[in-house]
Design a protein around this motif. Structure first.
Motif, PDB file in Angstrom:
ATOM      1  N   MET A   1       0.836  -1.187   0.000  1.00 60.75           N
ATOM      2  CA  MET A   1       0.000   0.000   0.000  1.00 60.75           C
ATOM      3  C   MET A   1       0.877   1.245   0.000  1.00 60.75           C
ATOM      4  O   MET A   1       2.001   1.230   0.492  1.00 60.75           O
ATOM      5  CB  MET A   1      -0.923   0.030   1.218  1.00 60.75           C
ATOM      6  CG  MET A   1      -0.215   0.279   2.541  1.00 60.75           C
ATOM      7  SD  MET A   1      -1.298   0.440   3.991  1.00 60.75           S
ATOM      8  CE  MET A   1      -1.759   2.166   3.944  1.00 60.75           C
ATOM      9  N   THR A   2       0.360   2.319  -0.544  1.00 60.64           N
ATOM     10  CA  THR A   2       1.022   3.615  -0.469  1.00 60.64           C
ATOM     11  C   THR A   2       0.339   4.426   0.620  1.00 60.64           C
ATOM     12  O   THR A   2      -0.839   4.766   0.515  1.00 60.64           O
ATOM     13  CB  THR A   2       0.915   4.361  -1.809  1.00 60.64           C
ATOM     14  OG1 THR A   2       1.526   3.567  -2.827  1.00 60.64           O
ATOM     15  CG2 THR A   2       1.617   5.703  -1.725  1.00 60.64           C
ATOM     16  N   ARG A   3       1.050   4.700   1.673  1.00 60.86           N
ATOM     17  CA  ARG A   3       0.467   5.414   2.796  1.00 60.86           C
ATOM     18  C   ARG A   3       0.298   6.894   2.475  1.00 60.86           C
ATOM     19  O   ARG A   3       1.169   7.508   1.866  1.00 60.86           O
ATOM     20  CB  ARG A   3       1.357   5.293   4.027  1.00 60.86           C
ATOM     21  CG  ARG A   3       1.463   3.902   4.620  1.00 60.86           C
ATOM     22  CD  ARG A   3       2.398   3.955   5.820  1.00 60.86           C
ATOM     23  NE  ARG A   3       2.749   2.628   6.294  1.00 60.86           N
ATOM     24  CZ  ARG A   3       3.774   2.370   7.095  1.00 60.86           C
ATOM     25  NH1 ARG A   3       4.549   3.359   7.493  1.00 60.86           N
ATOM     26  NH2 ARG A   3       4.027   1.139   7.490  1.00 60.86           N
ATOM     27  N   SER A   4      -0.813   7.450   2.934  1.00 65.97           N
ATOM     28  CA  SER A   4      -1.011   8.888   2.813  1.00 65.97           C
ATOM     29  C   SER A   4      -0.130   9.601   3.835  1.00 65.97           C
ATOM     30  O   SER A   4       0.379   8.999   4.787  1.00 65.97           O
ATOM     31  CB  SER A   4      -2.474   9.234   3.070  1.00 65.97           C
ATOM     32  OG  SER A   4      -2.798   9.004   4.433  1.00 65.97           O
TER      33      SER A   4
ATOM     34  N   ASN B   1       1.035   8.305   7.600  1.00 70.33           N
ATOM     35  CA  ASN B   1       2.456   8.337   7.963  1.00 70.33           C
ATOM     36  C   ASN B   1       2.659   9.051   9.299  1.00 70.33           C
ATOM     37  O   ASN B   1       3.458   8.612  10.137  1.00 70.33           O
ATOM     38  CB  ASN B   1       3.278   9.026   6.877  1.00 70.33           C
ATOM     39  CG  ASN B   1       3.573   8.108   5.711  1.00 70.33           C
ATOM     40  OD1 ASN B   1       3.630   6.893   5.861  1.00 70.33           O
ATOM     41  ND2 ASN B   1       3.752   8.684   4.535  1.00 70.33           N
TER      42      ASN B   1
ATOM     43  N   LYS C   1     -10.256   4.330   1.654  1.00 74.05           N
ATOM     44  CA  LYS C   1      -9.000   3.827   1.096  1.00 74.05           C
ATOM     45  C   LYS C   1      -8.640   2.425   1.558  1.00 74.05           C
ATOM     46  O   LYS C   1      -7.567   1.924   1.238  1.00 74.05           O
ATOM     47  CB  LYS C   1      -7.861   4.797   1.438  1.00 74.05           C
ATOM     48  CG  LYS C   1      -8.060   6.187   0.847  1.00 74.05           C
ATOM     49  CD  LYS C   1      -6.903   7.114   1.177  1.00 74.05           C
ATOM     50  CE  LYS C   1      -7.126   8.492   0.576  1.00 74.05           C
ATOM     51  NZ  LYS C   1      -6.013   9.438   0.903  1.00 74.05           N
TER      52      LYS C   1
ATOM     53  N   ASP D   1       0.752  -3.576   5.546  1.00 74.69           N
ATOM     54  CA  ASP D   1       0.633  -3.287   4.116  1.00 74.69           C
ATOM     55  C   ASP D   1      -0.136  -4.347   3.324  1.00 74.69           C
ATOM     56  O   ASP D   1      -0.167  -4.297   2.093  1.00 74.69           O
ATOM     57  CB  ASP D   1       2.013  -3.071   3.476  1.00 74.69           C
ATOM     58  CG  ASP D   1       2.705  -1.833   4.029  1.00 74.69           C
ATOM     59  OD1 ASP D   1       1.997  -0.916   4.494  1.00 74.69           O
ATOM     60  OD2 ASP D   1       3.944  -1.785   4.000  1.00 74.69           O
TER      61      ASP D   1
ATOM     62  N   ARG E   1      -3.856  -6.004   2.510  1.00 71.34           N
ATOM     63  CA  ARG E   1      -5.268  -5.599   2.574  1.00 71.34           C
ATOM     64  C   ARG E   1      -6.051  -6.502   3.526  1.00 71.34           C
ATOM     65  O   ARG E   1      -5.861  -7.728   3.552  1.00 71.34           O
ATOM     66  CB  ARG E   1      -5.886  -5.670   1.170  1.00 71.34           C
ATOM     67  CG  ARG E   1      -7.299  -5.117   1.074  1.00 71.34           C
ATOM     68  CD  ARG E   1      -7.305  -3.613   1.232  1.00 71.34           C
ATOM     69  NE  ARG E   1      -8.621  -3.026   1.128  1.00 71.34           N
ATOM     70  CZ  ARG E   1      -9.061  -2.363   0.054  1.00 71.34           C
ATOM     71  NH1 ARG E   1      -8.275  -2.224  -1.008  1.00 71.34           N
ATOM     72  NH2 ARG E   1     -10.261  -1.845   0.030  1.00 71.34           N
TER      73      ARG E   1
END
Length: 266
Positions: A1-4, A8, A133, A139, A141
């Motif tokens: 996943m790409t963290r916002s 963070n 999201k 990381d 799902r």
């Protein structure tokens, strides 16, 4: 996943506080035989973790308000945002050297829960969710369980103990559910219970007498993992009432019907 950027910030605060808690947890066993006992030590660890989290969050999001277990509510100059924090959920477990404890950080925006982080450092499990999201563990799902029949489900719950909760009401709740389910469990940390519902380990969770910091982050996790969370009347006042039913969508209505509502308890 790409963290916002938001996640963070929350994750960094939880991880920084966790470093001190992990060190302190390693000392608890040594304190069990002391005359004074470990209770004061753990209380100090809890306060220290809360101060660390607050410092980190204030640095990154100045002006946001706080609702924290130890220091209570502090309004911010930004009236639209409020952090809801439990620096050590599962204090009794921590006190007894049981590794089922966690840090819980939730964010409320305009009265709606929008993000949550639950970090269980001894288990090496980091749960993260942001509204719209999805929910993740390390990381990966998360999805709530897919069990459709309550007879196949394992539920987790809170059990009242000395000085906290209504034992007779819990016994009535349990008596209503035990004949219907595959099992009841109790971890001793509500935020972790909710994270494990989000992960599909438990099919549902119910408890009365909780505080907002027990619930905020976990509610976001459950919802973003495809589950439902409500109060015991099926409404949305979990934080103000302190009671919750959380589960996958398949069994939620039946759980709400089975567990007596507050009005029925009264």
């Amino acid at each position: 996943m790409t963290r916002s950027a938001l996640l963070n910030v929350m994750t960094s605060a939880a991880q920084k506080a966790a470093r001190g808690l992990v060190r302190d947890f390693g000392e608890v066993e040594q304190l069990q035989v002391s005359v004074k006992g470990p209770a004061n030590f753990v209380s100090a660890a809890d306060l220290k973790a809360e101060k660390t989290i607050r410092k980190e969050l204030e640095k990154s999001r100045p002006g946001y308000g706080f609702l924290m277990e130890e220091s209570g509510e502090t309004p911010g100059s930004d009236q639209t945002h409020r952090w809801i924090v439990d620096p050590l959920d599962g204090t009794t477990n921590f006190l007894h050297g049981i590794p089922l404890w966690c840090i819980s950080i939730g964010l409320e925006r305009d009265g709606e829960l929008v993000a949550g982080v639950v970090y269980a450092p001894i288990l090496n499990e980091l749960y993260q969710a942001e509204r719209g999201k999805g929910a993740f563990i390390n990381d990966r799902r998360l999805r709530v369980s897919a069990r459709r029949h309550i007879a196949d489900c394992v539920l987790t719950c809170g059990i009242p103990h000395r000085g906290r909760g209504d034992g007779s009401t819990f016994l009535r709740d349990a008596a209503m559910l035990m004949p219907k389910v595959a099992g009841l469990r109790r971890t001793g940390a509500a935020a972790l219970d909710l994270a494990w519902v989000a992960a599909g380990r438990f099919d549902g969770f119910f408890e009365r007498g909780l505080s907002p910091w027990d619930l905020a982050a976990g509610i976001v996790l459950v919802r973003e993992a495809g589950g439902l969370a409500s109060d015991m009347d099926g409404g949305g006042r979990m934080l103000s009432r302190g009671d919750i039913v959380a589960s996958n969508a398949e069994i939620h209505d039946e759980l709400v019907r089975t567990i007596p509502s507050l009005s029925a308890v009264a």
